[in-house]
Design an enzyme around this catalytic site. Structure first.
Site, PDB file in Angstrom:
ATOM      1  N   ASP A  14      35.858  32.392  31.979  1.00 19.56           N
ATOM      2  CA  ASP A  14      35.371  33.527  32.750  1.00 19.56           C
ATOM      3  C   ASP A  14      36.236  34.737  32.402  1.00 19.56           C
ATOM      4  O   ASP A  14      36.269  35.152  31.254  1.00 19.56           O
ATOM      5  CB  ASP A  14      35.406  33.210  34.243  1.00 19.56           C
ATOM      6  N   ASP A  50      41.334  38.663  35.974  1.00 22.27           N
ATOM      7  CA  ASP A  50      40.588  39.218  37.093  1.00 22.27           C
ATOM      8  C   ASP A  50      41.540  39.534  38.237  1.00 22.27           C
ATOM      9  O   ASP A  50      42.396  38.711  38.592  1.00 22.27           O
ATOM     10  CB  ASP A  50      39.524  38.232  37.584  1.00 22.27           C
ATOM     11  N   ARG A  72      33.206  44.152  30.383  1.00 21.22           N
ATOM     12  CA  ARG A  72      34.238  44.251  31.416  1.00 21.22           C
ATOM     13  C   ARG A  72      35.579  44.706  30.839  1.00 21.22           C
ATOM     14  O   ARG A  72      36.578  44.007  30.929  1.00 21.22           O
ATOM     15  CB  ARG A  72      34.381  42.937  32.181  1.00 21.22           C
ATOM     16  N   ASP A 116      39.040  31.475  34.664  1.00 16.28           N
ATOM     17  CA  ASP A 116      39.867  32.618  34.319  1.00 16.28           C
ATOM     18  C   ASP A 116      41.145  32.161  33.616  1.00 16.28           C
ATOM     19  O   ASP A 116      41.598  31.026  33.797  1.00 16.28           O
ATOM     20  CB  ASP A 116      40.260  33.391  35.576  1.00 16.28           C
TER      21      ASP A 116
END
Length: 484
Positions: A312, A316, A367, A289
Protein backbone atom coordinates in the site's frame (compact mmCIF):
# COMPACT_ATOMS: atom_id res chain seq x y z
CA UNK A 1 16.62 14.49 28.49
CA UNK A 2 15.39 14.84 24.93
CA UNK A 3 12.50 17.06 26.04
CA UNK A 4 14.83 19.84 27.08
CA UNK A 5 16.35 22.63 25.04
CA UNK A 6 19.81 21.35 24.27
CA UNK A 7 22.55 23.32 22.57
CA UNK A 8 25.74 22.64 20.61
CA UNK A 9 27.44 19.84 22.47
CA UNK A 10 30.99 19.90 23.79
CA UNK A 11 33.47 17.40 25.17
CA UNK A 12 35.07 18.11 28.54
CA UNK A 13 38.34 16.29 28.92
CA UNK A 14 39.12 17.11 32.52
CA UNK A 15 37.11 18.34 35.50
CA UNK A 16 37.42 18.12 39.26
CA UNK A 17 39.33 19.68 42.12
CA UNK A 18 43.10 19.99 42.11
CA UNK A 19 43.40 17.40 44.84
CA UNK A 20 41.04 15.04 42.98
CA UNK A 21 37.39 14.52 43.62
CA UNK A 22 35.74 17.58 45.13
CA UNK A 23 33.88 20.58 43.85
CA UNK A 24 34.40 24.26 44.50
CA UNK A 25 31.35 24.67 46.73
CA UNK A 26 32.73 24.87 50.20
CA UNK A 27 34.70 21.69 49.58
CA UNK A 28 31.57 19.59 49.19
CA UNK A 29 32.05 16.01 48.07
CA UNK A 30 31.15 15.28 44.43
CA UNK A 31 28.50 12.84 45.47
CA UNK A 32 26.54 15.64 47.20
CA UNK A 33 23.00 15.94 45.92
CA UNK A 34 23.16 19.74 45.78
CA UNK A 35 26.21 19.92 43.52
CA UNK A 36 25.72 22.23 40.50
CA UNK A 37 27.45 21.68 37.19
CA UNK A 38 28.73 25.24 37.25
CA UNK A 39 30.72 24.55 40.44
CA UNK A 40 33.18 22.20 38.74
CA UNK A 41 36.76 23.20 37.92
CA UNK A 42 39.27 21.74 35.48
CA UNK A 43 41.57 19.14 37.02
CA UNK A 44 41.64 15.37 37.24
CA UNK A 45 39.62 13.24 34.82
CA UNK A 46 36.00 12.86 35.86
CA UNK A 47 36.24 9.16 35.25
CA UNK A 48 38.71 8.93 38.14
CA UNK A 49 36.32 10.57 40.61
CA UNK A 50 34.49 8.26 42.99
CA UNK A 51 30.85 9.32 42.98
CA UNK A 52 28.07 10.26 40.59
CA UNK A 53 27.97 13.42 38.54
CA UNK A 54 24.78 15.09 37.31
CA UNK A 55 23.71 14.61 33.72
CA UNK A 56 25.07 17.61 31.81
CA UNK A 57 25.11 19.19 28.40
CA UNK A 58 28.13 21.39 27.80
CA UNK A 59 28.01 24.15 25.19
CA UNK A 60 31.03 25.09 23.15
CA UNK A 61 31.66 28.32 25.07
CA UNK A 62 32.93 26.27 28.00
CA UNK A 63 30.07 26.98 30.42
CA UNK A 64 28.00 24.22 31.97
CA UNK A 65 24.27 23.70 31.81
CA UNK A 66 22.69 21.48 34.46
CA UNK A 67 19.86 19.63 32.76
CA UNK A 68 18.06 19.31 36.07
CA UNK A 69 17.46 23.08 35.75
CA UNK A 70 14.21 24.44 34.25
CA UNK A 71 13.52 23.63 30.62
CA UNK A 72 11.71 25.60 27.94
CA UNK A 73 8.52 23.79 28.93
CA UNK A 74 9.08 24.40 32.64
CA UNK A 75 9.70 28.11 32.16
CA UNK A 76 6.81 28.59 29.74
CA UNK A 77 4.20 26.61 31.64
CA UNK A 78 5.13 28.41 34.87
CA UNK A 79 3.87 31.56 33.13
CA UNK A 80 0.70 29.92 31.91
CA UNK A 81 1.89 29.54 28.30
CA UNK A 82 1.40 26.38 26.20
CA UNK A 83 4.45 24.74 24.59
CA UNK A 84 3.59 23.35 21.15
CA UNK A 85 6.97 21.81 20.31
CA UNK A 86 10.56 22.02 21.43
CA UNK A 87 13.90 20.83 20.16
CA UNK A 88 17.57 21.75 20.05
CA UNK A 89 17.70 25.52 20.47
CA UNK A 90 14.01 25.90 19.56
CA UNK A 91 10.72 26.33 21.41
CA UNK A 92 7.28 27.04 19.92
CA UNK A 93 4.57 28.33 22.24
CA UNK A 94 1.17 29.99 22.47
CA UNK A 95 0.22 32.59 25.08
CA UNK A 96 -3.03 34.41 25.76
CA UNK A 97 -1.90 37.16 28.12
CA UNK A 98 -0.68 39.79 25.66
CA UNK A 99 3.00 39.33 26.53
CA UNK A 100 4.30 39.58 22.97
CA UNK A 101 6.59 37.10 21.24
CA UNK A 102 9.80 39.07 21.75
CA UNK A 103 9.24 39.23 25.49
CA UNK A 104 8.03 35.64 25.70
CA UNK A 105 11.06 34.26 23.87
CA UNK A 106 13.41 36.44 25.89
CA UNK A 107 11.94 34.98 29.07
CA UNK A 108 13.08 31.57 27.81
CA UNK A 109 16.59 32.84 27.02
CA UNK A 110 15.84 32.64 23.27
CA UNK A 111 15.02 35.13 20.55
CA UNK A 112 11.86 35.58 18.51
CA UNK A 113 12.29 34.14 15.00
CA UNK A 114 8.69 34.10 13.71
CA UNK A 115 5.26 34.87 15.05
CA UNK A 116 1.64 34.41 14.05
CA UNK A 117 -1.79 34.71 15.49
CA UNK A 118 -2.55 31.19 16.65
CA UNK A 119 -5.36 28.93 15.49
CA UNK A 120 -7.82 29.25 18.32
CA UNK A 121 -8.02 26.16 20.46
CA UNK A 122 -4.97 24.59 18.78
CA UNK A 123 -1.24 24.76 19.34
CA UNK A 124 -0.65 25.84 15.73
CA UNK A 125 0.00 29.08 13.85
CA UNK A 126 -2.91 30.54 11.95
CA UNK A 127 -1.37 30.50 8.49
CA UNK A 128 -4.54 31.89 6.95
CA UNK A 129 -3.36 35.22 8.34
CA UNK A 130 -0.04 36.86 7.36
CA UNK A 131 2.98 36.29 9.57
CA UNK A 132 3.50 39.02 12.16
CA UNK A 133 6.74 40.82 12.81
CA UNK A 134 8.10 39.92 16.23
CA UNK A 135 7.86 43.53 17.34
CA UNK A 136 4.19 43.71 16.32
CA UNK A 137 2.93 40.89 18.52
CA UNK A 138 1.14 41.10 21.81
CA UNK A 139 -2.39 40.25 20.77
CA UNK A 140 -4.75 38.32 22.98
CA UNK A 141 -3.46 35.08 21.47
CA UNK A 142 -0.13 34.64 19.68
CA UNK A 143 1.92 31.73 18.35
CA UNK A 144 5.66 32.29 18.80
CA UNK A 145 8.63 30.48 17.32
CA UNK A 146 11.63 31.01 19.58
CA UNK A 147 15.14 29.92 18.65
CA UNK A 148 18.62 31.19 18.14
CA UNK A 149 20.73 28.58 19.91
CA UNK A 150 20.73 30.32 23.28
CA UNK A 151 19.87 28.35 26.40
CA UNK A 152 17.51 29.55 29.11
CA UNK A 153 19.49 31.58 31.65
CA UNK A 154 20.12 29.09 34.42
CA UNK A 155 22.20 31.52 36.45
CA UNK A 156 25.22 29.22 36.31
CA UNK A 157 28.72 30.59 36.80
CA UNK A 158 31.35 30.25 34.10
CA UNK A 159 33.30 27.08 34.70
CA UNK A 160 36.56 28.77 33.77
CA UNK A 161 37.81 25.85 31.70
CA UNK A 162 40.99 26.26 29.70
CA UNK A 163 40.51 26.44 25.92
CA UNK A 164 42.00 22.97 25.51
CA UNK A 165 39.36 21.53 27.85
CA UNK A 166 36.47 21.97 25.41
CA UNK A 167 35.81 20.29 22.08
CA UNK A 168 32.58 20.13 20.09
CA UNK A 169 30.54 16.98 20.02
CA UNK A 170 30.44 15.42 23.47
CA UNK A 171 28.63 15.17 26.77
CA UNK A 172 29.58 13.92 30.20
CA UNK A 173 27.45 11.09 31.55
CA UNK A 174 26.19 10.77 35.10
CA UNK A 175 29.27 8.69 35.99
CA UNK A 176 31.66 11.22 34.52
CA UNK A 177 32.53 9.16 31.44
CA UNK A 178 33.27 11.35 28.43
CA UNK A 179 31.04 10.32 25.52
CA UNK A 180 31.13 11.60 21.95
CA UNK A 181 27.63 12.34 20.60
CA UNK A 182 28.43 13.80 17.21
CA UNK A 183 25.81 11.53 15.67
CA UNK A 184 23.14 13.83 17.11
CA UNK A 185 24.22 16.57 14.72
CA UNK A 186 21.98 14.77 12.23
CA UNK A 187 19.28 17.12 13.54
CA UNK A 188 21.05 20.01 11.80
CA UNK A 189 19.70 18.56 8.51
CA UNK A 190 16.04 18.70 9.56
CA UNK A 191 13.87 21.22 7.69
CA UNK A 192 10.12 21.51 7.35
CA UNK A 193 6.97 20.95 9.34
CA UNK A 194 8.68 18.07 11.14
CA UNK A 195 11.29 20.39 12.63
CA UNK A 196 10.06 19.82 16.18
CA UNK A 197 11.22 16.20 15.93
CA UNK A 198 14.18 15.29 18.13
CA UNK A 199 13.86 11.49 18.15
CA UNK A 200 16.25 9.88 20.59
CA UNK A 201 18.22 13.07 21.22
CA UNK A 202 19.86 12.94 24.63
CA UNK A 203 18.80 9.35 25.20
CA UNK A 204 20.74 6.12 25.44
CA UNK A 205 22.81 5.00 22.44
CA UNK A 206 21.51 1.50 21.68
CA UNK A 207 23.24 -0.89 19.27
CA UNK A 208 21.33 -3.50 17.26
CA UNK A 209 23.52 -6.60 17.18
CA UNK A 210 21.31 -9.14 15.40
CA UNK A 211 19.20 -9.38 12.24
CA UNK A 212 16.63 -11.50 14.08
CA UNK A 213 13.03 -10.35 14.17
CA UNK A 214 12.96 -10.14 17.94
CA UNK A 215 14.85 -10.87 21.12
CA UNK A 216 17.90 -9.38 22.78
CA UNK A 217 19.86 -7.06 20.53
CA UNK A 218 17.08 -6.83 17.91
CA UNK A 219 15.66 -3.71 16.30
CA UNK A 220 12.22 -4.64 17.61
CA UNK A 221 13.46 -4.79 21.20
CA UNK A 222 15.10 -1.37 20.86
CA UNK A 223 12.06 0.31 19.28
CA UNK A 224 9.40 -1.18 21.54
CA UNK A 225 11.20 -0.21 24.75
CA UNK A 226 10.15 2.88 26.69
CA UNK A 227 12.37 5.93 26.87
CA UNK A 228 14.49 7.96 24.47
CA UNK A 229 17.03 5.99 22.43
CA UNK A 230 19.33 6.66 19.48
CA UNK A 231 19.63 3.32 17.69
CA UNK A 232 22.56 2.26 15.52
CA UNK A 233 23.61 -1.08 13.96
CA UNK A 234 26.72 -3.23 14.34
CA UNK A 235 25.38 -5.63 11.69
CA UNK A 236 24.32 -5.29 8.05
CA UNK A 237 21.80 -7.32 6.11
CA UNK A 238 18.07 -8.03 5.90
CA UNK A 239 15.70 -7.90 8.87
CA UNK A 240 12.67 -9.94 7.78
CA UNK A 241 9.87 -8.86 10.11
CA UNK A 242 7.30 -11.42 11.21
CA UNK A 243 4.94 -8.65 12.30
CA UNK A 244 4.78 -4.86 12.38
CA UNK A 245 7.07 -3.08 14.82
CA UNK A 246 5.15 -0.58 16.93
CA UNK A 247 7.63 2.16 17.71
CA UNK A 248 7.46 3.93 21.06
CA UNK A 249 8.04 7.68 21.30
CA UNK A 250 11.44 9.39 21.27
CA UNK A 251 13.36 7.04 19.01
CA UNK A 252 15.93 7.52 16.25
CA UNK A 253 16.74 4.68 13.85
CA UNK A 254 20.11 5.64 12.40
CA UNK A 255 21.47 3.34 9.68
CA UNK A 256 24.70 5.23 9.02
CA UNK A 257 27.71 2.92 9.11
CA UNK A 258 25.60 -0.12 8.14
CA UNK A 259 23.43 -1.41 5.29
CA UNK A 260 20.07 -2.45 6.75
CA UNK A 261 17.04 -3.59 4.73
CA UNK A 262 13.69 -4.19 6.45
CA UNK A 263 11.22 -6.43 4.63
CA UNK A 264 7.77 -8.08 4.88
CA UNK A 265 6.08 -5.84 7.47
CA UNK A 266 5.88 -2.18 8.52
CA UNK A 267 7.36 0.25 10.99
CA UNK A 268 4.35 1.75 12.78
CA UNK A 269 3.94 4.79 15.04
CA UNK A 270 0.41 4.96 16.40
CA UNK A 271 -2.03 5.87 19.19
CA UNK A 272 -0.41 9.11 20.30
CA UNK A 273 3.18 7.96 20.07
CA UNK A 274 5.51 10.26 18.13
CA UNK A 275 8.84 12.08 17.95
CA UNK A 276 10.48 9.45 15.74
CA UNK A 277 13.34 9.67 13.21
CA UNK A 278 14.06 7.01 10.57
CA UNK A 279 17.37 7.67 8.83
CA UNK A 280 19.41 5.84 6.20
CA UNK A 281 17.74 2.45 5.95
CA UNK A 282 16.07 0.49 3.15
CA UNK A 283 12.53 -0.91 3.30
CA UNK A 284 10.85 -3.09 0.67
CA UNK A 285 8.38 -5.89 -0.03
CA UNK A 286 5.82 -5.21 2.68
CA UNK A 287 2.34 -6.71 2.39
CA UNK A 288 0.85 -3.33 3.42
CA UNK A 289 2.42 0.05 4.20
CA UNK A 290 6.17 0.32 4.65
CA UNK A 291 5.96 3.12 7.25
CA UNK A 292 2.71 4.15 8.94
CA UNK A 293 2.11 7.06 11.33
CA UNK A 294 -1.50 7.35 12.49
CA UNK A 295 -4.11 7.92 15.19
CA UNK A 296 -2.72 10.93 17.01
CA UNK A 297 0.84 11.89 17.75
CA UNK A 298 3.18 14.52 16.36
CA UNK A 299 6.64 14.91 14.88
CA UNK A 300 8.21 12.37 12.55
CA UNK A 301 11.13 12.65 10.14
CA UNK A 302 12.06 10.15 7.40
CA UNK A 303 15.46 10.95 5.87
CA UNK A 304 17.77 9.28 3.32
CA UNK A 305 15.73 6.09 3.07
CA UNK A 306 15.02 3.71 0.16
CA UNK A 307 11.33 2.71 0.06
CA UNK A 308 10.04 0.30 -2.58
CA UNK A 309 7.46 -2.34 -3.47
CA UNK A 310 5.05 -1.96 -0.58
CA UNK A 311 1.56 -3.39 -0.77
CA UNK A 312 0.00 0.00 0.00
CA UNK A 313 1.66 3.29 1.03
CA UNK A 314 5.38 3.84 1.13
CA UNK A 315 4.80 6.24 4.04
CA UNK A 316 1.26 7.09 5.16
CA UNK A 317 0.67 9.74 7.84
CA UNK A 318 -3.03 9.83 8.72
CA UNK A 319 -5.80 10.13 11.31
CA UNK A 320 -4.97 13.17 13.40
CA UNK A 321 -1.16 13.22 13.25
CA UNK A 322 0.95 16.26 12.37
CA UNK A 323 4.48 17.60 12.04
CA UNK A 324 6.05 15.40 9.33
CA UNK A 325 9.11 15.85 7.12
CA UNK A 326 10.21 13.39 4.42
CA UNK A 327 13.55 14.38 2.89
CA UNK A 328 16.27 13.00 0.61
CA UNK A 329 14.35 9.72 0.29
CA UNK A 330 14.16 7.52 -2.83
CA UNK A 331 10.73 5.97 -3.42
CA UNK A 332 10.71 3.63 -6.41
CA UNK A 333 8.91 0.66 -7.99
CA UNK A 334 5.81 1.53 -6.04
CA UNK A 335 2.18 2.50 -6.64
CA UNK A 336 0.79 4.68 -3.82
CA UNK A 337 3.64 6.70 -2.36
CA UNK A 338 2.26 8.92 0.41
CA UNK A 339 -1.22 9.47 1.86
CA UNK A 340 -1.25 12.54 4.09
CA UNK A 341 -3.88 13.68 6.56
CA UNK A 342 -6.62 11.19 5.77
CA UNK A 343 -9.57 11.12 8.12
CA UNK A 344 -13.29 11.47 8.53
CA UNK A 345 -15.38 14.11 6.81
CA UNK A 346 -15.64 16.21 9.98
CA UNK A 347 -12.06 17.44 9.52
CA UNK A 348 -10.12 14.84 11.46
CA UNK A 349 -6.92 15.80 9.65
CA UNK A 350 -7.17 19.63 9.67
CA UNK A 351 -4.01 20.00 11.73
CA UNK A 352 -1.84 17.84 9.50
CA UNK A 353 1.37 19.56 8.38
CA UNK A 354 3.66 17.72 5.93
CA UNK A 355 6.86 18.69 4.11
CA UNK A 356 8.51 16.64 1.37
CA UNK A 357 11.77 17.94 -0.05
CA UNK A 358 14.71 16.64 -2.08
CA UNK A 359 13.06 13.27 -2.59
CA UNK A 360 13.38 11.16 -5.73
CA UNK A 361 10.20 9.41 -6.89
CA UNK A 362 11.01 6.88 -9.62
CA UNK A 363 8.71 4.41 -11.38
CA UNK A 364 5.84 5.36 -9.09
CA UNK A 365 2.18 5.92 -10.00
CA UNK A 366 0.36 8.25 -7.60
CA UNK A 367 0.11 10.01 -4.22
CA UNK A 368 3.20 12.19 -4.46
CA UNK A 369 1.52 13.11 -2.09
CA UNK A 370 -2.25 12.81 -1.74
CA UNK A 371 -3.40 15.13 1.07
CA UNK A 372 -6.79 15.50 2.73
CA UNK A 373 -7.65 18.40 5.04
CA UNK A 374 -4.16 19.60 6.04
CA UNK A 375 -1.24 21.52 4.53
CA UNK A 376 1.48 19.98 2.35
CA UNK A 377 4.65 21.63 1.06
CA UNK A 378 6.48 19.83 -1.76
CA UNK A 379 9.72 21.41 -2.93
CA UNK A 380 12.88 20.41 -4.80
CA UNK A 381 11.69 16.88 -5.49
CA UNK A 382 12.51 14.84 -8.63
CA UNK A 383 9.17 13.32 -9.63
CA UNK A 384 9.37 10.60 -12.26
CA UNK A 385 5.98 8.89 -12.41
CA UNK A 386 4.55 6.36 -14.80
CA UNK A 387 1.00 7.49 -15.56
CA UNK A 388 -2.04 9.35 -14.31
CA UNK A 389 -2.11 12.07 -11.65
CA UNK A 390 0.96 12.74 -9.54
CA UNK A 391 -0.57 14.71 -6.65
CA UNK A 392 -4.00 15.25 -5.13
CA UNK A 393 -5.35 17.76 -2.66
CA UNK A 394 -8.94 17.49 -1.59
CA UNK A 395 -11.42 18.35 1.14
CA UNK A 396 -11.06 21.92 2.44
CA UNK A 397 -9.07 23.29 4.17
CA UNK A 398 -6.53 21.13 2.33
CA UNK A 399 -3.78 23.24 0.74
CA UNK A 400 -0.65 22.33 -1.20
CA UNK A 401 2.36 24.45 -2.10
CA UNK A 402 4.24 22.84 -5.02
CA UNK A 403 7.55 24.63 -5.41
CA UNK A 404 10.67 24.20 -7.58
CA UNK A 405 10.12 20.51 -8.31
CA UNK A 406 11.14 18.65 -11.48
CA UNK A 407 8.36 16.70 -13.21
CA UNK A 408 9.65 14.00 -15.58
CA UNK A 409 6.96 11.50 -16.65
CA UNK A 410 8.43 8.14 -17.64
CA UNK A 411 5.81 7.39 -20.30
CA UNK A 412 4.03 9.54 -22.88
CA UNK A 413 0.49 8.35 -22.22
CA UNK A 414 -0.75 11.68 -20.81
CA UNK A 415 -0.17 13.00 -17.30
CA UNK A 416 -1.85 15.29 -14.83
CA UNK A 417 0.23 17.13 -12.27
CA UNK A 418 -2.36 17.73 -9.57
CA UNK A 419 -5.98 16.90 -8.82
CA UNK A 420 -7.81 19.57 -6.77
CA UNK A 421 -11.39 19.29 -5.54
CA UNK A 422 -13.88 19.70 -2.67
CA UNK A 423 -12.78 23.23 -1.80
CA UNK A 424 -9.06 22.52 -1.66
CA UNK A 425 -6.38 24.91 -2.95
CA UNK A 426 -2.98 24.65 -4.62
CA UNK A 427 -0.22 27.01 -5.70
CA UNK A 428 2.50 26.06 -8.22
CA UNK A 429 5.77 27.99 -8.16
CA UNK A 430 9.01 27.57 -10.15
CA UNK A 431 8.52 23.96 -11.24
CA UNK A 432 10.33 22.43 -14.23
CA UNK A 433 8.46 20.16 -16.66
CA UNK A 434 10.29 17.54 -18.72
CA UNK A 435 7.66 15.44 -20.57
CA UNK A 436 8.63 12.85 -23.16
CA UNK A 437 7.98 13.55 -26.83
CA UNK A 438 4.27 13.41 -27.56
CA UNK A 439 3.29 13.83 -23.92
CA UNK A 440 1.72 16.83 -22.24
CA UNK A 441 1.45 17.51 -18.52
CA UNK A 442 -1.91 18.92 -17.49
CA UNK A 443 -1.83 21.24 -14.49
CA UNK A 444 -3.85 23.97 -12.84
CA UNK A 445 -3.86 26.15 -9.76
CA UNK A 446 -6.97 26.65 -7.64
CA UNK A 447 -7.21 29.69 -5.35
CA UNK A 448 -3.42 30.02 -5.17
CA UNK A 449 -3.62 33.29 -3.21
CA UNK A 450 -5.19 31.41 -0.30
CA UNK A 451 -2.38 28.85 0.04
CA UNK A 452 -0.27 29.04 3.18
CA UNK A 453 3.26 30.42 3.45
CA UNK A 454 5.59 27.97 5.24
CA UNK A 455 6.26 28.86 8.86
CA UNK A 456 9.88 27.65 8.73
CA UNK A 457 13.11 28.71 7.05
CA UNK A 458 14.12 26.73 3.94
CA UNK A 459 16.10 27.10 0.73
CA UNK A 460 14.17 26.22 -2.42
CA UNK A 461 16.85 25.65 -5.06
CA UNK A 462 16.22 26.37 -8.71
CA UNK A 463 14.71 23.39 -10.53
CA UNK A 464 17.33 22.58 -13.21
CA UNK A 465 19.61 19.85 -14.57
CA UNK A 466 22.09 20.31 -11.74
CA UNK A 467 19.39 19.59 -9.17
CA UNK A 468 18.31 16.49 -11.12
CA UNK A 469 21.81 15.05 -10.98
CA UNK A 470 22.25 15.90 -7.33
CA UNK A 471 19.02 14.21 -6.31
CA UNK A 472 19.86 11.09 -8.28
CA UNK A 473 23.12 10.93 -6.34
CA UNK A 474 22.11 12.08 -2.88
CA UNK A 475 18.49 10.95 -2.36
CA UNK A 476 18.00 7.57 -0.72
CA UNK A 477 20.23 5.33 1.35
CA UNK A 478 23.86 6.47 1.45
CA UNK A 479 27.02 4.47 2.06
CA UNK A 480 28.40 6.72 4.80
CA UNK A 481 30.36 5.90 7.95
CA UNK A 482 29.06 6.18 11.47
CA UNK A 483 29.94 9.69 12.70
CA UNK A 484 32.50 9.26 15.40
Amino acid sequence: MNSRILLSLALVVACGDDDGGTVADGGADMSGADMRAGDLRAGDLMAEVDGALPDMIIPTDGSFIDTSAPTCRDLAEARGWSVCSEGPGQCDLVFEDGTGCEAACAALGLRCEQSFEDRLGMCLPNEDEPALGCGDTGHQSDYCRCGGGVAPDMGLPDAGLPETGVMEGGVVTDRGVVTDRRYERLLDELVGFGQGTTGGFGGELVTVTTLADSGAGSLRAALEAEGAAWIRFSVSGVIALEGDIRIRSDKTIDGRGADITITQRALVVQNGEGNVIINNIRMRDSADDLIRFFNGGANMWVHHCDLSNGGDGAFDATEGVTGVTVSYTHIFDHDKAMLVGAGSDDGDGDDMRWTGHHNWYERVVQRLPFIRFGHAHSYNNLIMWISGTAMSTRIAPSQMLVENNIFMPQTNVGHKLININDGAAARLVGNLERPLSGDEIEFEEVRPDTVFTPSYAYDAETANDALIERLRSEAGWQDVPWPG
